[in-house]
Design a protein around this motif. Structure first.
Motif, PDB file in Angstrom:
ATOM      1  N   ARG A 117      57.363  98.582  70.759  1.00 15.35           N
ATOM      2  CA  ARG A 117      58.176  99.790  70.886  1.00 15.35           C
ATOM      3  C   ARG A 117      58.392 100.532  69.569  1.00 15.35           C
ATOM      4  NH1 ARG A 117      62.914  99.897  75.285  1.00 15.35           N
ATOM      5  NH2 ARG A 117      61.950  98.688  76.952  1.00 15.35           N
ATOM      6  N   TRP A 118      58.106  99.909  68.470  1.00 17.82           N
ATOM      7  CA  TRP A 118      58.265 100.606  67.198  1.00 17.82           C
ATOM      8  C   TRP A 118      57.214 101.693  67.014  1.00 17.82           C
ATOM      9  CZ3 TRP A 118      62.605 100.737  64.780  1.00 17.82           C
ATOM     10  CH2 TRP A 118      63.488  99.674  64.889  1.00 17.82           C
ATOM     11  N   TYR A 127      65.773 108.398  72.680  1.00 20.10           N
ATOM     12  CA  TYR A 127      65.330 107.026  72.972  1.00 20.10           C
ATOM     13  C   TYR A 127      66.436 106.267  73.694  1.00 20.10           C
ATOM     14  CZ  TYR A 127      64.068 102.127  72.297  1.00 20.10           C
ATOM     15  OH  TYR A 127      63.785 100.808  72.500  1.00 20.10           O
ATOM     16  N   ARG A 128      66.069 105.533  74.715  1.00 26.78           N
ATOM     17  CA  ARG A 128      67.002 104.665  75.437  1.00 26.78           C
ATOM     18  C   ARG A 128      66.324 103.329  75.654  1.00 26.78           C
ATOM     19  NH1 ARG A 128      71.308 106.562  79.011  1.00 26.78           N
ATOM     20  NH2 ARG A 128      72.322 104.741  79.908  1.00 26.78           N
ATOM     21  N   GLU A 129      66.996 102.270  75.287  1.00 23.45           N
ATOM     22  CA  GLU A 129      66.352 100.951  75.320  1.00 23.45           C
ATOM     23  C   GLU A 129      66.151 100.431  76.730  1.00 23.45           C
ATOM     24  OE1 GLU A 129      66.786  96.475  73.374  1.00 23.45           O
ATOM     25  OE2 GLU A 129      68.183  98.060  72.819  1.00 23.45           O
ATOM     26  N   GLN A 130      67.216 100.454  77.554  1.00 25.70           N
ATOM     27  CA  GLN A 130      67.130  99.890  78.900  1.00 25.70           C
ATOM     28  C   GLN A 130      67.970 100.717  79.868  1.00 25.70           C
ATOM     29  OE1 GLN A 130      65.163  97.467  79.775  1.00 25.70           O
ATOM     30  NE2 GLN A 130      64.607  96.606  77.782  1.00 25.70           N
ATOM     31  N   ARG A 164      62.731 108.459  69.116  1.00 23.50           N
ATOM     32  CA  ARG A 164      63.637 107.862  68.139  1.00 23.50           C
ATOM     33  C   ARG A 164      64.148 108.924  67.164  1.00 23.50           C
ATOM     34  NH1 ARG A 164      63.667 102.309  68.107  1.00 23.50           N
ATOM     35  NH2 ARG A 164      62.015 101.234  69.240  1.00 23.50           N
ATOM     36  N   MET A 212      59.818 100.592  78.582  1.00 21.92           N
ATOM     37  CA  MET A 212      60.447 101.735  77.919  1.00 21.92           C
ATOM     38  C   MET A 212      60.310 102.991  78.771  1.00 21.92           C
ATOM     39  SD  MET A 212      59.623 103.486  74.222  1.00 21.92           S
ATOM     40  CE  MET A 212      60.151 105.193  73.913  1.00 21.92           C
ATOM     41  N   ARG A 254      59.435  94.395  72.370  1.00 22.20           N
ATOM     42  CA  ARG A 254      60.269  94.901  71.277  1.00 22.20           C
ATOM     43  C   ARG A 254      59.418  95.308  70.079  1.00 22.20           C
ATOM     44  NH1 ARG A 254      63.658  90.591  72.765  1.00 22.20           N
ATOM     45  NH2 ARG A 254      62.763  89.317  71.093  1.00 22.20           N
ATOM     46  N   ASN A 270      63.360 108.955  76.756  1.00 25.41           N
ATOM     47  CA  ASN A 270      62.040 108.308  76.641  1.00 25.41           C
ATOM     48  C   ASN A 270      60.914 109.198  77.175  1.00 25.41           C
ATOM     49  OD1 ASN A 270      63.723 106.286  75.788  1.00 25.41           O
ATOM     50  ND2 ASN A 270      63.099 104.784  77.301  1.00 25.41           N
ATOM     51  N   THR A 272      56.269 106.300  70.003  1.00 23.88           N
ATOM     52  CA  THR A 272      57.714 106.271  70.279  1.00 23.88           C
ATOM     53  C   THR A 272      58.514 107.027  69.225  1.00 23.88           C
ATOM     54  OG1 THR A 272      58.022 104.216  69.031  1.00 23.88           O
ATOM     55  CG2 THR A 272      57.485 104.006  71.373  1.00 23.88           C
TER      56      THR A 272
END
Length: 290
Positions: A194-195, A232-235, A227, A202, A191, A217, A223
């Motif tokens: 990912r910033w 962007y997609r987290e999961q 964003r 990811m 986490r 992604n 990243t």
């Protein structure tokens, strides 16, 4: 000899050393702590994936003997590019060029998903049934030639310094192997990274068979672009262990895990009206076809 001249003289050794070092590190990491169970024998996939790397390396050296760093040296000699035109100081020109080239690669990645003819080339990369560090190195030779042309134009337009190009090339290779690695990171570390840095979890979403997930992604290093532009997609919906990797309709190992099949894959099937914004996810019972 100043720094730029030294880097130019030793560019091949620097890049090769970085590639071998990162490859060995990620390969060891995958062995000790794999994220997912492989579907195919590693020896089969690695033989084909690394063979295409050798073909691509030979093609680049044949058709682009100057290489990207040579274009940077030529641009500096001729005074080409925005960074030279505006006399941007070296200490600022290097990071600006690296970030700008990262953005161009992101745009290029979106483009090869959005344009049907280019997707046919890029699907060689996505057709891998497993996901490990060698997935990050398998691209069709024609896509590599296209990518080099875009890279040369970007370097000339920017007037990117030699040092910036070498840093970028090392990052491109290292990050591709890292974020395609079949490795696990602690959730809190993932986490946090990912910033600013694309992590394996990811980018793995991008290799889902589900169209809306594979059209997310796109970043390989930073990243920020995903964003900023809403991709962007987290999961994945099925989770990291439940998601299916690859492309619908391309599951034959002879087509996607053997060198001959990989080289001929772009020339199979019909070019459709596929566009990136026409591939929404539909539940199986909705009657949608992929």
């Amino acid at each position: 000899m100043d720094l730029e001249a030294w880097v130019l003289a030793h560019e091949w050794m620097i890049r090769t050393g970085a590639f071998v070092g990162v490859f060995a590190l990620v390969a060891l990491w995958e062995t000790l702590s794999p994220r997912r169970v492989r579907l195919l024998p590693r020896a089969l996939r690695w033989r084909s994936n690394l063979a295409i790397v050798l073909i691509n390396t030979a093609l680049v050296r044949l058709f682009f003997p100057l290489a990207a760093v040579g274009m940077a040296a030529l641009s500096a000699e001729q005074g080409w590019g925005l960074l030279h035109y505006f006399s941007v100081p070296f200490w600022l020109a290097v990071p600006l060029a690296v970030v700008a080239m990262d953005f161009v690669i992101w745009l290029q990645h979106v483009m090869v998903h959005a344009v049907p003819a280019l997707w046919r080339l890029h699907r060689v990369h996505h057709a891998d049934l497993d996901y490990d560090l060698t997935t990050g190195t398998r691209f069709h030779p024609l896509e590599i030639v296209l990518s080099m042309g875009i890279k040369f134009a970007t370097i000339a337009l920017l007037g990117a310094p030699v040092l910036a190009v070498v840093i970028f090339e090392i990052l491109l290779s290292a990050c591709a192997m890292f974020n395609h690695g079949n490795i696990r990171l602690p959730a809190a570390l993932d986490r946090a990274l990912r910033w600013f840095l694309v992590t394996p979890d990811m980018h793995r979403v991008h290799h889902s068979v589900e169209d809306d997930e594979s059209n997310s992604n796109f970043g390989f290093n930073l990243t920020w672009w995903d964003r900023l532009f809403g991709t962007y997609r987290e999961q994945p919906r099925a989770g990291q262990l439940g998601m299916i990797i690859g492309i619908h309709g391309h599951t034959d190992p002879h087509e996607v895990a053997h060198l001959g099949g990989m080289l001929t894959l772009p020339f199979k099937g019909q070019i459709t009206d596929y566009a990136i914004n026409r591939r929404p996810f539909a539940e199986p019972d909705a009657g949608a076809s992929h």
